[in-house]
Design an enzyme around this catalytic site. Structure first.
Site, PDB file in Angstrom:
ATOM      1  N   ARG A   1       0.833  -1.189   0.000  1.00 32.76           N
ATOM      2  CA  ARG A   1       0.000   0.000   0.000  1.00 32.76           C
ATOM      3  C   ARG A   1       0.876   1.249   0.000  1.00 32.76           C
ATOM      4  NH1 ARG A   1      -5.042   0.044   1.097  1.00 32.76           N
ATOM      5  NH2 ARG A   1      -4.910  -1.913   2.211  1.00 32.76           N
TER       6      ARG A   1
ATOM      7  N   LEU B   1      -8.049  -3.954  20.078  1.00 29.99           N
ATOM      8  CA  LEU B   1      -8.646  -5.278  20.243  1.00 29.99           C
ATOM      9  C   LEU B   1      -7.813  -6.379  19.596  1.00 29.99           C
ATOM     10  CD1 LEU B   1     -12.388  -4.356  19.532  1.00 29.99           C
ATOM     11  CD2 LEU B   1     -11.176  -4.422  21.727  1.00 29.99           C
ATOM     12  N   GLN B   2      -7.049  -6.034  18.572  1.00 28.25           N
ATOM     13  CA  GLN B   2      -6.233  -7.028  17.876  1.00 28.25           C
ATOM     14  C   GLN B   2      -4.783  -6.564  17.819  1.00 28.25           C
ATOM     15  OE1 GLN B   2      -7.496  -7.835  13.878  1.00 28.25           O
ATOM     16  NE2 GLN B   2      -6.059  -9.521  13.578  1.00 28.25           N
TER      17      GLN B   2
ATOM     18  N   GLU C   1      -0.318  -2.444   9.873  1.00 26.77           N
ATOM     19  CA  GLU C   1       0.302  -1.120   9.761  1.00 26.77           C
ATOM     20  C   GLU C   1      -0.690   0.010  10.020  1.00 26.77           C
ATOM     21  OE1 GLU C   1       3.124   1.577   6.833  1.00 26.77           O
ATOM     22  OE2 GLU C   1       3.109  -0.606   6.678  1.00 26.77           O
ATOM     23  N   ARG C   2      -1.951  -0.162   9.683  1.00 26.43           N
ATOM     24  CA  ARG C   2      -2.937   0.881   9.974  1.00 26.43           C
ATOM     25  C   ARG C   2      -3.091   1.059  11.488  1.00 26.43           C
ATOM     26  NH1 ARG C   2      -7.816   0.401   9.119  1.00 26.43           N
ATOM     27  NH2 ARG C   2      -8.400   2.505   8.455  1.00 26.43           N
ATOM     28  N   ARG C   3      -3.107  -0.055  12.207  1.00 27.42           N
ATOM     29  CA  ARG C   3      -3.194   0.029  13.671  1.00 27.42           C
ATOM     30  C   ARG C   3      -1.945   0.707  14.244  1.00 27.42           C
ATOM     31  NH1 ARG C   3      -3.842  -6.068  14.379  1.00 27.42           N
ATOM     32  NH2 ARG C   3      -3.713  -6.041  12.111  1.00 27.42           N
TER      33      ARG C   3
END
Length: 325
Positions: A36, A57-58, A76-78
């Site tokens: 991305r 949560l993850q 990577e977004r988290r």
């Protein structure tokens, strides 16, 4: 790991650490093979707000590529969201993987989420093929795609970088890019400027490309196909009502199907009626209509004998049908 494509995620003889640990955010780097290229910043902010309210949560998944240094495998977004929240540490699962496995897994994870642009997807396919020495056929099978689908995506990489970047930035669509594939580099560059500045549609772009290459215009070809189709439909609608009724009555029971109602606008009905009127005056057409009905009956198993005579002013057709078939 849940992934098993191309041998990724297989057991590592007990070396994999499956427990969740807290790792300093400053010790983590993004995946170097992250396909991305463009991240939705509004989406990251929304995710950060959700994490701030409900917690993470993850856990993210990382690997230790150097002592006390970690590279993201998944999440990577988290990771970007917790950085936005200025967290010092983040929950993570540490996996032991090679460079090849890390790169392949990052590519596969993003491909399976179906959130990549067409260019990012094509680049991911190319990297997977290079990393794992795969053919297009093997890659397509592993990803659950058709070979033609993968091949069409990979063709986008033949576009010059400015065109690819325009697709990545959503300034033009994938279809705009596909229209330019047959142009050389200079022509692509010029066409890109025209598409962006003149806001050409895909069809307009296809026409302009065709003009450049000296080919028939796709829009004209489409009109010709549409006109041919319209004419075919008009010919069908112009069939005399009597012929249709005879054909329906001659169908044998096993082939009977419910009749479908066909709707037509008033203008088309008028045109069809006019066409039928003009054609009905042609005796040859009437004769052919009767012959078609006879042929339909014989095709359905009826025994019919005909005697035809062409007189000066009339057509004479005698039909003999045995009472017992």
């Amino acid at each position: 790991m849940a992934f098993s494509l191309f041998g990724i995620g297989k057991d590592h003889s007990g070396d994999t650490k499956n427990k969740v640990v807290e790792i300093k955010v400053e010790q983590i780097i993004p995946n170097r093979y992250q396909p991305r290229k463009v991240f939705d910043q509004d989406g990251i902010r929304e995710l950060a707000q959700t994490i701030d309210e409900h917690g993470l949560l993850q856990p993210i998944v990382v690997r230790e590529y150097e002592s006390a240094k970690y590279e993201i495998i998944a999440g990577e977004r988290r990771y970007r969201a917790v950085k936005l929240l200025n967290w010092e540490t983040v929950p993570a699962i540490v996996e032991k993987m090679s460079d090849k496995e890390t790169a392949s897994l990052a590519l596969i994870e993003n491909l399976q989420r179906s959130q990549l642009s067409s260019i990012e997807e094509a680049q991911a396919y190319r990297q997977l093929m290079d990393l794992n020495h795969l053919t297009q056929s093997a890659l397509a099978k592993g990803m659950g795609k058709s070979q033609s689908f993968v091949a069409n995506k990979l063709r986008l990489l033949k576009l010059i970088k400015p065109v690819q970047t325009a697709i990545l930035d959503h300034r033009i669509s994938e279809r705009h890019g596909r229209a330019m594939l047959d142009l050389d580099e200079k022509q692509q560059r010029e066409m890109l400027m025209r598409v962006v500045n003149e806001r050409l549609t895909v069809r307009q772009t296809e026409d302009e490309v065709a003009k450049t290459l000296g080919r028939p215009l796709p829009s004209e070809l489409a009109k010709q196909r549409a006109e041919k189709k319209r004419q075919e439909l008009a010919d069908l609608e112009g069939t005399p009502t009597e012929e249709i009724e005879v054909e329906e009555s001659l169908k044998i029971p096993s082939q009977e199907k419910p009749k479908k109602k066909v709707k037509a606008n008033k203008q088309h009905k008028k045109a069809s009626t006019s066409k039928r009127s003009s054609k009905a005056s042609d005796g040859r057409l009437a004769l052919n209509t009767i012959k078609k009905s006879i042929k339909l009956a014989t095709d359905n198993g009826f025994t019919i004998t005909t005697h035809e005579k062409d007189n000066d002013d009339t057509y004479q057709l005698v039909i003999e049908i045995p009472k017992k078939q």
